[in-house]
Design a protein around this motif. Sequence first.
Motif, PDB file in Angstrom:
ATOM      1  N   LYS A  13       7.161  87.731  30.419  1.00  0.00           N
ATOM      2  CA  LYS A  13       7.058  88.425  30.953  1.00  0.00           C
ATOM      3  C   LYS A  13       5.233  88.704  30.585  1.00  0.00           C
ATOM      4  O   LYS A  13       4.748  89.468  30.725  1.00  0.00           O
ATOM      5  CB  LYS A  13       7.981  89.595  29.941  1.00  0.00           C
ATOM      6  CG  LYS A  13       7.130  91.214  29.619  1.00  0.00           C
ATOM      7  CD  LYS A  13       8.535  92.269  29.773  1.00  0.00           C
ATOM      8  CE  LYS A  13       7.888  93.551  28.689  1.00  0.00           C
ATOM      9  NZ  LYS A  13       8.885  93.679  28.302  1.00  0.00           N
ATOM     10  N   ASN A  14       5.098  88.671  28.941  1.00  0.00           N
ATOM     11  CA  ASN A  14       4.021  87.782  28.691  1.00  0.00           C
ATOM     12  C   ASN A  14       3.209  87.218  29.548  1.00  0.00           C
ATOM     13  O   ASN A  14       2.195  88.370  29.412  1.00  0.00           O
ATOM     14  CB  ASN A  14       4.123  86.830  27.177  1.00  0.00           C
ATOM     15  CG  ASN A  14       5.026  87.830  26.174  1.00  0.00           C
ATOM     16  OD1 ASN A  14       5.394  89.142  26.161  1.00  0.00           O
ATOM     17  ND2 ASN A  14       4.777  87.504  25.702  1.00  0.00           N
ATOM     18  N   MET A  15       3.174  85.927  30.301  1.00  0.00           N
ATOM     19  CA  MET A  15       2.585  85.482  30.938  1.00  0.00           C
ATOM     20  C   MET A  15       2.059  86.673  32.308  1.00  0.00           C
ATOM     21  O   MET A  15       0.930  87.002  33.105  1.00  0.00           O
ATOM     22  CB  MET A  15       3.397  84.737  31.332  1.00  0.00           C
ATOM     23  CG  MET A  15       2.194  83.736  32.121  1.00  0.00           C
ATOM     24  SD  MET A  15       0.228  83.686  31.724  1.00  0.00           S
ATOM     25  CE  MET A  15       0.763  82.419  30.536  1.00  0.00           C
ATOM     26  N   ALA A  16       3.344  87.070  32.477  1.00  0.00           N
ATOM     27  CA  ALA A  16       2.852  88.427  33.899  1.00  0.00           C
ATOM     28  C   ALA A  16       1.383  89.277  33.262  1.00  0.00           C
ATOM     29  O   ALA A  16       1.049  89.025  33.787  1.00  0.00           O
ATOM     30  CB  ALA A  16       4.145  88.857  34.321  1.00  0.00           C
ATOM     31  N   TYR A  17       2.458  89.580  32.140  1.00  0.00           N
ATOM     32  CA  TYR A  17       1.125  90.884  31.663  1.00  0.00           C
ATOM     33  C   TYR A  17      -0.013  89.717  31.811  1.00  0.00           C
ATOM     34  O   TYR A  17      -1.480  91.147  32.048  1.00  0.00           O
ATOM     35  CB  TYR A  17       1.555  91.120  30.266  1.00  0.00           C
ATOM     36  CG  TYR A  17       0.214  92.384  29.832  1.00  0.00           C
ATOM     37  CD1 TYR A  17       0.684  94.008  29.818  1.00  0.00           C
ATOM     38  CD2 TYR A  17      -0.468  91.937  28.593  1.00  0.00           C
ATOM     39  CE1 TYR A  17      -0.318  94.559  29.486  1.00  0.00           C
ATOM     40  CE2 TYR A  17      -1.063  92.539  28.020  1.00  0.00           C
ATOM     41  CZ  TYR A  17      -0.819  93.776  28.200  1.00  0.00           C
ATOM     42  OH  TYR A  17      -1.885  95.019  27.926  1.00  0.00           O
ATOM     43  N   ILE A  18      -0.519  89.032  31.206  1.00  0.00           N
ATOM     44  CA  ILE A  18      -2.044  88.619  30.901  1.00  0.00           C
ATOM     45  C   ILE A  18      -2.335  88.111  32.194  1.00  0.00           C
ATOM     46  O   ILE A  18      -3.553  88.444  32.162  1.00  0.00           O
ATOM     47  CB  ILE A  18      -1.623  86.793  30.041  1.00  0.00           C
ATOM     48  CG1 ILE A  18      -1.556  86.863  28.715  1.00  0.00           C
ATOM     49  CG2 ILE A  18      -2.884  86.553  30.072  1.00  0.00           C
ATOM     50  CD1 ILE A  18      -0.840  86.051  28.102  1.00  0.00           C
ATOM     51  N   LEU A  19      -1.987  87.929  33.312  1.00  0.00           N
ATOM     52  CA  LEU A  19      -2.319  87.743  34.836  1.00  0.00           C
ATOM     53  C   LEU A  19      -2.299  88.357  35.438  1.00  0.00           C
ATOM     54  O   LEU A  19      -3.371  89.426  35.803  1.00  0.00           O
ATOM     55  CB  LEU A  19      -1.572  86.696  35.662  1.00  0.00           C
ATOM     56  CG  LEU A  19      -0.745  84.886  34.735  1.00  0.00           C
ATOM     57  CD1 LEU A  19       0.139  84.526  35.696  1.00  0.00           C
ATOM     58  CD2 LEU A  19      -1.724  84.474  34.885  1.00  0.00           C
TER      59      LEU A  19
END
Length: 211
Positions: free
Chosen positions: A107-113
């Motif tokens: 979820k964090n990586m999705a937000y970052i990207l």
Amino acid sequence: MRSILLGVAIMFGAHDVMASASELKIVSFGTSLTDIGGWQPALQKQLSSCLNREVKVTKVAMSGATSYWAKAHLDSVVREKPDIVLIEFYANDATLHRFVSVAASRKNMAYILDELHKRLPDARIIAMAMNPFSGIRGVVRPFVDDYIEAHKQEAQNRHLEFVDFRGLWMQLSPAERGQAIPDGAHPKPEAAARIIIPELVDRISDSVCKQ
């Protein structure tokens, strides 16, 4: 317009103006594998030589950083106005004592990207898997492959690039890997320059350097 440009060139120096205009800016965004990895100078030198243009590689990174830290430091990346962002944030998420689940990391990586793509629409974003872990560094990351796969899927879901260097490290013998990554986590800068930089330069240059 030409007179204006000529005036700027005279004021600041033609060479400096042209260098600034053609400079390729890369931000390396990550954990200790980026912060103390020491591979940026080799990337800068080899890519500049390949492309015959100025290349500047900076970093926004911290040892021990998780994907939560990355979310909180996106402004620092955006502020650099990079042409390319190199990103890796799975390694500490995967450590047992951080208590970051695969789902939370995804979820964090999705937000970052999504944020990077939205705020830097013209930037090329390349997510990375760096090197294998061994010894106690591997023991505390028993599910690291799941985290890497989650980050890879999020990148691919957005048609962003993902490069996995682990296979290159695994081509070394166990003894050679032990010498190159003596603490089981952080490659020596010269080893990283030898193993990952040619692949990264090839990726960034779209194989120009191999022609």
